[in-house]
Design a protein around this motif. Structure first.
Motif, PDB file in Angstrom:
ATOM      1  N   MET A   1       0.708  -1.189   0.120  1.00 39.38           N
ATOM      2  CA  MET A   1       0.080   0.041   0.054  1.00 39.38           C
ATOM      3  C   MET A   1       0.975   1.019  -0.027  1.00 39.38           C
ATOM      4  O   MET A   1       1.621   1.310   0.895  1.00 39.38           O
ATOM      5  N   ASP A   2       0.806   2.054  -0.796  1.00 39.92           N
ATOM      6  CA  ASP A   2       1.784   3.456  -1.032  1.00 39.92           C
ATOM      7  C   ASP A   2       0.621   4.340  -0.614  1.00 39.92           C
ATOM      8  O   ASP A   2      -0.203   5.109  -1.248  1.00 39.92           O
ATOM      9  N   PHE A   3       0.928   4.827   0.800  1.00 38.50           N
ATOM     10  CA  PHE A   3       0.067   5.893   1.071  1.00 38.50           C
ATOM     11  C   PHE A   3       1.099   7.141   0.896  1.00 38.50           C
ATOM     12  O   PHE A   3       1.939   7.365   1.733  1.00 38.50           O
ATOM     13  N   VAL A   4       0.774   7.865   0.083  1.00 36.43           N
ATOM     14  CA  VAL A   4       1.392   9.199  -0.120  1.00 36.43           C
ATOM     15  C   VAL A   4       1.130  10.525   0.879  1.00 36.43           C
ATOM     16  O   VAL A   4      -0.119  10.808   0.831  1.00 36.43           O
ATOM     17  N   VAL A   5       1.796  10.484   1.907  1.00 38.29           N
ATOM     18  CA  VAL A   5       1.669  11.298   3.077  1.00 38.29           C
ATOM     19  C   VAL A   5       2.279  12.324   2.868  1.00 38.29           C
ATOM     20  O   VAL A   5       3.252  12.822   2.309  1.00 38.29           O
ATOM     21  N   GLU A   6       1.955  13.423   3.932  1.00 39.42           N
ATOM     22  CA  GLU A   6       2.652  14.822   4.047  1.00 39.42           C
ATOM     23  C   GLU A   6       4.008  14.471   4.259  1.00 39.42           C
ATOM     24  O   GLU A   6       4.438  13.915   5.256  1.00 39.42           O
ATOM     25  N   ALA A   7       4.590  15.408   3.543  1.00 43.16           N
ATOM     26  CA  ALA A   7       6.135  15.187   3.596  1.00 43.16           C
ATOM     27  C   ALA A   7       6.754  15.628   4.621  1.00 43.16           C
ATOM     28  O   ALA A   7       7.921  15.079   5.074  1.00 43.16           O
ATOM     29  N   GLU A   8       6.389  16.891   5.354  1.00 44.70           N
ATOM     30  CA  GLU A   8       6.984  17.385   6.162  1.00 44.70           C
ATOM     31  C   GLU A   8       6.592  17.218   7.799  1.00 44.70           C
ATOM     32  O   GLU A   8       6.921  17.982   8.583  1.00 44.70           O
ATOM     33  N   GLU A   9       5.985  16.171   7.820  1.00 44.78           N
ATOM     34  CA  GLU A   9       5.490  15.863   9.301  1.00 44.78           C
ATOM     35  C   GLU A   9       6.732  15.426  10.009  1.00 44.78           C
ATOM     36  O   GLU A   9       7.612  14.555   9.522  1.00 44.78           O
ATOM     37  N   CYS A  10       6.844  15.797  11.244  1.00 44.68           N
ATOM     38  CA  CYS A  10       7.691  15.388  12.370  1.00 44.68           C
ATOM     39  C   CYS A  10       7.079  14.443  13.395  1.00 44.68           C
ATOM     40  O   CYS A  10       5.963  14.417  13.668  1.00 44.68           O
ATOM     41  N   VAL A  11       8.028  13.580  13.796  1.00 43.64           N
ATOM     42  CA  VAL A  11       7.373  12.744  15.092  1.00 43.64           C
ATOM     43  C   VAL A  11       7.674  13.753  16.245  1.00 43.64           C
ATOM     44  O   VAL A  11       8.672  14.132  16.610  1.00 43.64           O
TER      45      VAL A  11
END
Lengths: 561, 162
Positions: free
Chosen positions: A535-545
């Motif tokens: 599954m390729d979930f294209v997510v927010e690129a600049e999210e931080c942990v």
């Protein structure tokens, strides 16, 4: 009766309860592979030897059995090193069998010769070069004994070709005795009485549980202790599942990306019961500020873990489960006390930390990676076996998937080894064919062992790979954003395959979600089909942990959302 | 915490690679080896390795625990303090001409050393003792001219009960 070395190997493997091997053939082990055909043992042919070791690691973690790998000499052997080092850091019982050139060629720089015993000395619990067929049975039995007893770990056995073809008698199986190796399972009773007294006296106790609780099968005893004494429980990354993550007493993970309440509790507690942990720097942050108000009790089967990083008030050397059992027995016999009243202010304080700073992220029009993990948790009803790669994907999996049982979370904790999740998922799925196995991955690390997709397809293993695709090596990018002035050096994954097509090229199912409302349908479809799925979930690129504790800071100094 | 010298001795399996396991542990974990000495014991299956290290007390505790974890280490003891006897052997080649020759012989005598090789312009001296004694002799020989030096580093045994 005389047997060949290869026959002796098959016999001992069966004696030791092995039914599955992960491996890859080659010239030096061709005789062993020939014998394997007649052995009735199941062999999983991986596509890279590193994958074999990680698969055996995943298999060992969910089955509780020793994972076994078989590879050839030279490059076959060196390719196992990363996997062995990961298992060594995480104390996972493995026996890694490597082929070697014939004994008369050792030291001659022969074709595919490498000193794998020398190379793996610092990253195995122990290792052996078998010099004669007559020694093989004894060494293999010792290897299994060492791998699974005491503090478990990987053991490598290097088998020269002529040892596999030579003949020898097999001594009858019996109890393995190694004069210099006697792990202490039963702890000192006096120390435990002190522990029980401290528990009874403490006002703000907390338990800090690690992988040792899971390895010793001590979760039930731990839960008994925590619930009866009303002690909140934080876990290390390796300890997730040692105590039910959904229990009101659970504080979640502690450390660099731990929960606010865990980290705050660790600095406010007056007693820390550390069970089966090793106080990794990712847990403690600045060590002199860690649990500074607490008396620390440290229970571990490995004496060298105790006082290695953190000074402790009461060291207890022993098996975690047995120690917890004995502590529970001591407390059973103690006088009843006004527990609820006594603990109330402390538990209220923790509840306040939880409600002011819960784990959180902000939704936006793009998919948030945390949202994907939450959905995986919901749709698998918390029952899946979850493996991870390493980096942000691993931390979000650890934060947002709550594990109520041990042996369900499979991650490369100590070594932090990218490329771990897919082969580990393969091993886990082989150990538990009926369970849902999900690899929570990143678009960077999945590519480190992507070739194992072929293994999953070949053996019809319906592993579900959820790529949180942010187009970056996200954790390093996060550090660059926060601590290196947003100078993004080499962390953008500028060229990546189309993961959906890649899945299809391997004969697996490929699915993609680019908007939040697509996440659930994609997951539902993936979970419904009994085939391997990417599954390729294209997510927010600049999210931080978040939370995040900067390296070397006290763990109460958290960056929050 | 101050770093101090500590001598530790261990019985190990007399097998290939065991010394490498021990020394690899020191280098891999950043521990220090000042000297190391190893030889088989009266039991040919067992060797004794004696190591001098310089470390502060928590590190010494870690070194001992890590060594005990090695499967081939059978027994480990500290040789620090009066409970043990410690000796070191040194071979010292001293340049000695003319009047210096009697001076050297006097020093050898004071430290109960032996001349094991003599030439017109040199002596090789054999001396045993605790590290401090050997150091004291070397300090006296230094101005005369030490050409070559070979020291074993300390070995030792725990005293038996009286």
């Amino acid at each position: 009766m005389q047997l060949t070395g290869a026959q002796i190997l098959m016999r001992v493997l069966k004696e030791e309860g092995v039914d599955t091997l992960f491996g890859y053939p080659g010239g030096a082990v061709i005789d062993i592979y020939d014998e394997l055909l007649r052995s009735g043992l199941r062999h999983i042919m991986v596509r890279h030897e590193q994958g074999a070791v990680h698969a055996a690691d995943g298999y060992a973690r969910v089955s509780g059995k020793v994972g076994v790998c078989l590879v050839t000499s030279g490059p076959g052997a060196t390719n196992t090193v990363t996997g062995i080092a990961s298992a060594h850091c995480d104390s996972i019982p493995l026996v890694v069998l490597t082929g070697q050139v014939p004994t008369h060629l050792i030291g001659n720089d022969a074709f595919q010769e490498v000193d794998i015993v020398g190379i793996t000395r610092p990253c195995t619990k122990h290792n052996y070069l078998v010099e004669s067929t007559a020694d093989l049975a004894r060494i293999l039995r010792e290897a299994f004994h060492l791998a699974r007893s005491g503090r478990p770990g990987p053991v490598l056995v290097d088998i020269p070709k002529n040892v596999a073809t030579g003949r020898a008698g097999v001594p009858p199986a019996g109890e393995v005795r190694i004069r210099s190796y006697n792990p202490t399972y039963r702890p000192n009773g006096k120390q435990l009485k002190e522990v029980a007294r401290l528990i009874r006296e403490s006002r703000r106790p907390m338990i800090f549980a690690g992988g040792g609780v899971i390895l010793s099968q001590g979760s039930t005893e731990l839960s008994r202790l925590a619930r009866r004494e009303q002690i909140p429980v934080a876990t290390s990354l390796m300890g997730l599942g040692a105590f039910p993550g959904s229990d009101p007493l659970s504080l979640g993970m502690i450390g660099m990306h731990g929960t606010y309440r865990s980290n705050m509790a660790s600095s406010a507690c007056d007693l820390m019961l550390a069970v089966g942990v090793r106080f990794d720097d990712r847990v403690t942050g600045r060590t002199d500020a860690f649990a500074a108000q607490a008396r620390i009790v440290h229970i571990d089967i490995d004496p060298s873990s105790i006082r290695k990083n953190i000074p402790v008030a009461v060291p207890v050397v022993g098996d975690c489960r047995i120690s917890l059992q004995m502590i529970n027995a001591l407390l059973d016999g103690g006088a009843a006390h006004e527990l609820a009243e006594r603990r109330r202010p402390w538990l209220e304080q923790i509840a306040a930390w939880k409600s002011t700073q819960p784990l959180a992220y902000r939704q936006c029009e793009r998919i948030k990676p945390q949202f994907v993990v939450e959905k995986i948790y919901a749709l698998t009803r918390g029952e899946a076996i979850v493996t991870t790669e390493v980096g942000q994907n691993q931390m979000w999996a650890a934060q947002y998937y709550l594990f109520d049982r041990p042996n369900r979370f499979v991650t490369s904790g100590g070594l932090g080894c990218m490329g771990f999740g897919l082969p580990a998922a393969i091993g886990a799925q082989i150990a538990c064919p009926e369970r849902t196995v999900v690899d929570i991955a990143g678009d960077g690390s999945i590519q480190m062992n992507i070739q194992e997709m072929a293994t999953a397809v070949q053996y019809d293993l319906p592993v579900k790979i959820a790529i949180l695709n942010n187009g970056h090596l996200g954790m390093v990018r996060q550090w660059q954003e926060l601590f290196y002035g947003k100078r993004y050096s080499a962390t953008r994954v500028e060229c990546a395959p189309d993961f959906v097509k890649l899945a299809e090229a391997y004969g697996a199912v490929g699915l993609r979600a680019t908007r939040p409302e697509e996440v659930e349908p994609v997951l539902q479809e993936a979970l419904a089909v009994r085939r391997p799925v990417i599954m390729d979930f294209v997510v927010e690129a600049e999210e931080c942990v978040y939370p995040m504790v900067p390296a070397g800071a006290p763990i109460t100094e958290m960056l929050l959302v | 915490m101050a770093e101090e010298k500590h001598v530790m001795t261990m019985l190990v399996d007399n097998q290939p690679g065991v010394t490498s396991r021990v020394t690899g542990l020191f280098s891999g974990k950043g521990f220090n080896i000042e000297s190391i000495c190893g030889c088989p014991t009266s039991d040919p299956g067992i060797s004794r390795i004696t190591i001098t290290t310089k470390a502060n007390p928590p590190v010494v505790e870690q070194i001992e625990k890590q060594l005990r974890k090695l499967v081939n280490v059978i027994k480990l003891r500290s040789l620090d303090g009066p409970k043990a006897v410690r000796r070191e052997l040194a071979l010292v080649c001293v340049q000695a001409r003319g009047e210096q020759r009697t001076e050297v012989l006097r020093i050898v005598d004071i430290f109960r050393g032996k001349i094991v090789d003599a030439g017109l312009e040199h002596f090789i001296i054999e001396v045993t003792g605790e590290e401090e004694k050997i150091q004291a002799m070397l300090n006296l020989l230094e101005p005369i001219g030490i050409k070559k030096l070979s020291r074993t580093g300390p070995i030792g045994l725990i005293r038996e009960p009286k």
